[in-house]
Scaffold this active site. Structure first.
Site, short mmCIF file in Angstrom:
data_model
loop_
_atom_site.label_atom_id
_atom_site.label_comp_id
_atom_site.label_asym_id
_atom_site.label_seq_id
_atom_site.Cartn_x
_atom_site.Cartn_y
_atom_site.Cartn_z
N ASP A 37 -16.56 71.98 71.77
CA ASP A 37 -16.78 71.34 73.06
C ASP A 37 -15.51 71.44 73.90
O ASP A 37 -14.40 71.21 73.41
CB ASP A 37 -17.19 69.87 72.86
N ILE A 38 -15.67 71.79 75.17
CA ILE A 38 -14.52 71.99 76.06
C ILE A 38 -13.81 70.67 76.35
O ILE A 38 -12.64 70.66 76.74
CB ILE A 38 -15.01 72.67 77.37
N ASN A 65 -28.29 63.98 72.92
CA ASN A 65 -28.57 63.22 74.14
C ASN A 65 -29.78 63.84 74.82
O ASN A 65 -29.82 65.06 75.03
CB ASN A 65 -27.36 63.27 75.08
N GLY A 104 -27.18 60.39 78.76
CA GLY A 104 -25.91 61.11 78.80
C GLY A 104 -26.01 62.61 78.72
O GLY A 104 -24.99 63.30 78.61
N GLN A 105 -27.23 63.16 78.76
CA GLN A 105 -27.34 64.63 78.71
C GLN A 105 -26.90 65.20 80.06
O GLN A 105 -27.41 64.83 81.11
CB GLN A 105 -28.78 65.06 78.42
N SER A 106 -25.91 66.10 79.99
CA SER A 106 -25.40 66.72 81.23
C SER A 106 -25.71 68.21 81.31
O SER A 106 -25.65 68.79 82.38
CB SER A 106 -23.89 66.50 81.34
N HIS A 112 -29.01 70.68 72.55
CA HIS A 112 -27.86 70.93 71.68
C HIS A 112 -27.60 69.70 70.84
O HIS A 112 -27.89 68.58 71.26
CB HIS A 112 -26.60 71.30 72.48
N HIS A 138 -24.59 67.56 69.11
CA HIS A 138 -23.15 67.32 69.01
C HIS A 138 -22.82 66.99 67.56
O HIS A 138 -23.51 66.18 66.93
CB HIS A 138 -22.73 66.09 69.83
#
Ligand code: 5GP
Ligand code: ZN
Length: 116
Positions: A32-33, A89, A95-97, A102, A104
């Site tokens: 994750d960035i 999420n 909180g899904q952006s 995917h 986490h």
């Protein structure tokens, strides 16, 4: 099918670079960035699917695969004994952006419950 406007589809195709941890015929795993733990990776199915809410019975084996890949990576990175968290999420309110399903995987620090 890939979505031309989807960030994760672009990462899967190689158009957008990412720090790759694992890949197989069904998914890729990247760091994750904006990591929220010492280990924070995203297990992403190659097939574009907006969220868990879009998954059908046909996707049950794929969903299990994503979780098992997360568990394998957690163990590979030394978190098998101390524990790790897998999170999906679903929807903006949760909180899904990025609208491509995917999982986490977070590990390497104490985790609180309930999550915020
Ligand atoms: P969500 O908020 O949808 O559950 O998770 C999306 C995750 O993708 C976030 O944790 C965010 O930091 C990560 N992310 C967003 N853009 C990028 C990117 O360009 N590369 C990587 N590796 N991760 C990203
Ligand atoms: Zn996508």
């Amino acid at each position: 099918m890939a979505d031309n406007h989807c960030l994760f589809c672009k990462i899967i195709s190689g158009e957008v670079p990412a720090d790759l941890v694992h890949q197989d015929e069904r998914c890729i795993t990247i760091r994750d960035i904006n990591a929220q733990a010492p280990t924070h990776v995203l297990v992403i199915p190659r097939e574009h699917m907006e969220s868990l809410d879009e998954a059908s019975g046909r996707d049950e084996a794929l969903l299990g695969h994503l979780l098992r890949v997360g568990a394998r990576i957690a163990n590979d990175e030394g978190h098998g004994d101390s524990g790790y968290r897998t999170v999906i999420n679903t929807g903006a309110g949760a909180g899904q952006s990025v609208p491509h399903l995917h999982v986490h995987l977070l590990a390497g620090r104490p985790m609180n419950w309930p999550p915020g």
